[in-house]
Design a protein around this motif. Structure first.
Motif, PDB file in Angstrom:
ATOM      1  N   ILE A  54       1.012  10.174   2.046  1.00 38.43           N
ATOM      2  CA  ILE A  54       0.390  10.190   0.913  1.00 38.43           C
ATOM      3  C   ILE A  54      -0.704  10.908   1.054  1.00 38.43           C
ATOM      4  O   ILE A  54      -1.607  12.021   0.520  1.00 38.43           O
ATOM      5  CB  ILE A  54       0.347   8.655   0.295  1.00 38.43           C
ATOM      6  N   HIS A  55      -1.421  10.667   1.907  1.00 36.35           N
ATOM      7  CA  HIS A  55      -3.159  11.164   1.707  1.00 36.35           C
ATOM      8  C   HIS A  55      -2.841  12.228   2.490  1.00 36.35           C
ATOM      9  O   HIS A  55      -3.660  13.097   1.807  1.00 36.35           O
ATOM     10  CB  HIS A  55      -3.215  10.213   3.583  1.00 36.35           C
ATOM     11  N   VAL A  56      -2.403  12.816   3.312  1.00 36.43           N
ATOM     12  CA  VAL A  56      -1.682  14.441   3.622  1.00 36.43           C
ATOM     13  C   VAL A  56      -1.273  15.440   2.593  1.00 36.43           C
ATOM     14  O   VAL A  56      -2.589  16.362   1.500  1.00 36.43           O
ATOM     15  CB  VAL A  56      -0.524  14.344   4.508  1.00 36.43           C
ATOM     16  N   GLY A  57      -0.336  14.568   1.385  1.00 35.33           N
ATOM     17  CA  GLY A  57       0.342  15.265   0.097  1.00 35.33           C
ATOM     18  C   GLY A  57      -0.573  14.827  -0.503  1.00 35.33           C
ATOM     19  O   GLY A  57      -1.425  16.570  -1.255  1.00 35.33           O
ATOM     20  N   THR A  58      -2.002  14.605  -1.178  1.00 36.27           N
ATOM     21  CA  THR A  58      -3.121  13.960  -2.094  1.00 36.27           C
ATOM     22  C   THR A  58      -4.034  14.960  -0.808  1.00 36.27           C
ATOM     23  O   THR A  58      -4.784  16.045  -2.365  1.00 36.27           O
ATOM     24  CB  THR A  58      -3.532  12.778  -2.364  1.00 36.27           C
ATOM     25  N   GLU A  59      -4.695  15.560  -0.393  1.00 39.05           N
ATOM     26  CA  GLU A  59      -5.530  15.842   0.288  1.00 39.05           C
ATOM     27  C   GLU A  59      -4.457  17.848   0.260  1.00 39.05           C
ATOM     28  O   GLU A  59      -5.553  18.333  -0.394  1.00 39.05           O
ATOM     29  CB  GLU A  59      -5.535  15.507   2.029  1.00 39.05           C
ATOM     30  N   VAL A  60      -3.784  17.489   0.057  1.00 39.15           N
ATOM     31  CA  VAL A  60      -2.740  19.303  -0.186  1.00 39.15           C
ATOM     32  C   VAL A  60      -3.513  19.591  -1.525  1.00 39.15           C
ATOM     33  O   VAL A  60      -3.998  20.580  -1.531  1.00 39.15           O
ATOM     34  CB  VAL A  60      -1.578  19.017   0.609  1.00 39.15           C
TER      35      VAL A  60
ATOM     36  N   ILE B 282       8.516  -1.160  14.766  1.00 39.09           N
ATOM     37  CA  ILE B 282       9.144  -0.546  13.578  1.00 39.09           C
ATOM     38  C   ILE B 282       8.458   0.061  12.285  1.00 39.09           C
ATOM     39  O   ILE B 282       8.066   0.766  11.398  1.00 39.09           O
ATOM     40  CB  ILE B 282      10.470  -0.537  13.323  1.00 39.09           C
ATOM     41  N   LEU B 283       8.728  -1.691  11.711  1.00 38.94           N
ATOM     42  CA  LEU B 283       7.853  -2.140  10.463  1.00 38.94           C
ATOM     43  C   LEU B 283       6.504  -0.848  10.603  1.00 38.94           C
ATOM     44  O   LEU B 283       5.986  -0.350   8.738  1.00 38.94           O
ATOM     45  CB  LEU B 283       7.541  -2.720   9.546  1.00 38.94           C
ATOM     46  N   VAL B 284       5.072  -1.179  11.045  1.00 41.52           N
ATOM     47  CA  VAL B 284       4.176  -1.438  11.344  1.00 41.52           C
ATOM     48  C   VAL B 284       4.275   0.933  11.303  1.00 41.52           C
ATOM     49  O   VAL B 284       3.407   1.708  10.731  1.00 41.52           O
ATOM     50  CB  VAL B 284       2.902  -1.420  12.680  1.00 41.52           C
ATOM     51  N   LEU B 285       5.560   1.495  11.991  1.00 32.09           N
ATOM     52  CA  LEU B 285       4.791   2.848  12.062  1.00 32.09           C
ATOM     53  C   LEU B 285       6.030   3.486  10.660  1.00 32.09           C
ATOM     54  O   LEU B 285       4.941   4.585  10.789  1.00 32.09           O
ATOM     55  CB  LEU B 285       6.363   2.833  13.376  1.00 32.09           C
ATOM     56  N   PHE B 286       6.687   3.021  10.136  1.00 30.38           N
ATOM     57  CA  PHE B 286       6.817   3.459   8.673  1.00 30.38           C
ATOM     58  C   PHE B 286       5.921   3.425   7.553  1.00 30.38           C
ATOM     59  O   PHE B 286       5.650   3.995   7.005  1.00 30.38           O
ATOM     60  CB  PHE B 286       8.281   2.900   7.846  1.00 30.38           C
ATOM     61  N   ALA B 287       5.045   1.862   8.292  1.00 26.44           N
ATOM     62  CA  ALA B 287       3.868   1.728   6.799  1.00 26.44           C
ATOM     63  C   ALA B 287       3.256   3.117   7.265  1.00 26.44           C
ATOM     64  O   ALA B 287       2.369   3.543   6.422  1.00 26.44           O
ATOM     65  CB  ALA B 287       3.083   0.685   7.225  1.00 26.44           C
ATOM     66  N   CYS B 288       2.622   3.066   8.812  1.00 25.65           N
ATOM     67  CA  CYS B 288       1.465   4.553   8.886  1.00 25.65           C
ATOM     68  C   CYS B 288       1.617   5.587   8.295  1.00 25.65           C
ATOM     69  O   CYS B 288       1.218   6.422   7.826  1.00 25.65           O
ATOM     70  CB  CYS B 288       1.639   4.212  10.344  1.00 25.65           C
ATOM     71  N   VAL B 289       3.092   5.831   8.607  1.00 26.27           N
ATOM     72  CA  VAL B 289       3.366   7.346   8.470  1.00 26.27           C
ATOM     73  C   VAL B 289       3.600   7.399   6.930  1.00 26.27           C
ATOM     74  O   VAL B 289       3.390   8.179   6.848  1.00 26.27           O
ATOM     75  CB  VAL B 289       5.654   7.723   8.921  1.00 26.27           C
ATOM     76  N   ALA B 290       4.034   6.251   6.548  1.00 28.93           N
ATOM     77  CA  ALA B 290       3.846   6.368   4.471  1.00 28.93           C
ATOM     78  C   ALA B 290       3.128   6.543   4.260  1.00 28.93           C
ATOM     79  O   ALA B 290       2.358   7.327   3.489  1.00 28.93           O
ATOM     80  CB  ALA B 290       4.752   5.065   4.249  1.00 28.93           C
ATOM     81  N   VAL B 291       2.225   5.696   4.833  1.00 28.21           N
ATOM     82  CA  VAL B 291       0.149   6.212   4.148  1.00 28.21           C
ATOM     83  C   VAL B 291      -0.407   7.281   4.219  1.00 28.21           C
ATOM     84  O   VAL B 291      -0.553   8.186   4.268  1.00 28.21           O
ATOM     85  CB  VAL B 291      -0.598   5.022   4.838  1.00 28.21           C
ATOM     86  N   GLY B 292       0.371   8.184   5.413  1.00 29.30           N
ATOM     87  CA  GLY B 292      -0.364   8.995   6.456  1.00 29.30           C
ATOM     88  C   GLY B 292       0.144  10.096   5.618  1.00 29.30           C
ATOM     89  O   GLY B 292      -0.140  11.019   5.434  1.00 29.30           O
TER      90      GLY B 292
END
Length: 332
Positions: A47-53, A35-45
């Motif tokens: 941030i990345h998507v928001g920055t790219e958009v 669950i921790l890894v999932l939340f971390a990946c979602v958070a990083v994703g």
């Protein structure tokens, strides 16, 4: 927007794949770890998507601003772009666009100058050609006396010589403008320069009972003797045409540590003050210009002199017209 941005879609796909793999590894360790890894990946994703958009939207805005600049000439709103890669890109693009605009304006100016020059050349050639046509028509008349026929033949030869000089001078100016002439940088003796320049005008001066006074010693400069003689010769020719019979043309030279100066002064009527700023313009004829003047001799003289790190000025002297030529020893 996502469908149009293939790079963004590719990045999301990679993040999704990495999230699945890392989450699976995390759950293999423990549920909490997964669950921790999932939340971390979602958070990083996210941030990345928001920055790219955000970046994609800024690029879209830059593209729109560029379209407005190219179509309507509206400048880029540099202040709208924060300091960063987009600001630098926008600034460089605007500089490039300004240079392209200046280049386009220069091309248009050259086209207009060429069109005006062709019109002037056509006008200058039309006058002697028309006169030659009339003269040849008269020569075909059978009632002409031998004396009149000789007179018309002499006039025709004079017109041909004037036309030949005009065409040759225009070609010389064109070569200088195009940069196809390589001027020598020899040590030129002013005394030899004056002698060479005065040789072609010796007979016209004798027919007018004019006197050429030369005041020079061992002055010299670095330049091209042949082309410099062409320039000085045209100035002397101008003085001859505006000096009355029995007049005097004086050429004086002096050399300093900065330049070599050549002064040419005649005993004519001088220049009309309103003509002085335009005397070296091509095809310009002053109010005192002779009927046979084309208005390009002085233009050629200035072109040759300036190409050799020199300057030439026209003014009214103590006795008549005065020309001051300076060949500088260093680049100015």
């Amino acid at each position: 927007m996502l469908q149009n941005n293939k790079e963004l879609c590719r990045g999301i796909a990679i993040l999704a794949g990495a999230t699945v793999i890392l989450t699976a590894i995390g759950f293999s360790v423990s549920a909490a770890c997964g669950i921790l890894v999932l939340f971390a990946c979602v958070a990083v994703g996210a941030i990345h998507v928001g920055t790219e958009v955000y970046r994609y939207r800024r690029l879209q805005k830059l593209s729109t601003d560029l379209d407005r600049l190219l179509i309507s000439g509206v400048p880029l709103p540099i202040a709208d772009y924060n300091e960063g890669e987009l600001s630098i890109l926008a600034n460089q693009v605007q500089k490039l666009t300004l240079r392209l605009t200046e280049a386009a304006e220069a091309v248009e100016a050259d086209k207009k100058y060429l069109a005006d020059s062709l019109a002037d050349i056509s006008h200058q050639l039309r006058t002697p050609l028309t006169a030659m046509t009339l003269t040849t028509t008269m020569l075909r008349t059978t009632e002409l006396t031998d004396e009149k026929r000789m007179e018309l033949t002499g006039e025709l030869r004079s017109l041909l010589a004037r036309t030949d000089w005009l065409v040759e001078t225009l070609l010389k100016i064109s070569k200088l403008d195009a940069g196809t002439v390589k001027l020598a940088k020899d040590t030129v003796s002013v005394k030899e320069l004056i002698s060479r320049s005065a040789a072609p005008i010796a007979i016209p001066m004798e027919l007018r009972n004019q006197t050429l006074v030369v005041k020079c010693d061992k002055e010299s400069f670095s330049g091209d003797l042949i082309w410099s003689a062409e320039a000085l010769g045209n100035i002397l020719k101008n003085c001859i045409e505006h000096t009355p019979e029995g007049g005097t043309i004086t050429v004086t030279a002096q050399e300093t540590a900065l330049y070599t100066q050549i002064e040419v002064e005649d005993t004519g009527s001088g220049f009309d003050p309103k003509d002085i700023p335009h005397l070296f313009e091509r095809f310009y004829k002053g109010s005192n210009a002779s009927q046979n003047s084309y208005g390009i001799g002085l233009a050629l003289a200035r072109t040759v002199i300036t190409a050799q790190n020199g300057t030439v000025q026209a003014m009214n002297g103590n006795t008549g017209a005065k020309f001051v030529i300076k060949f500088y020893k260093q680049v100015i």
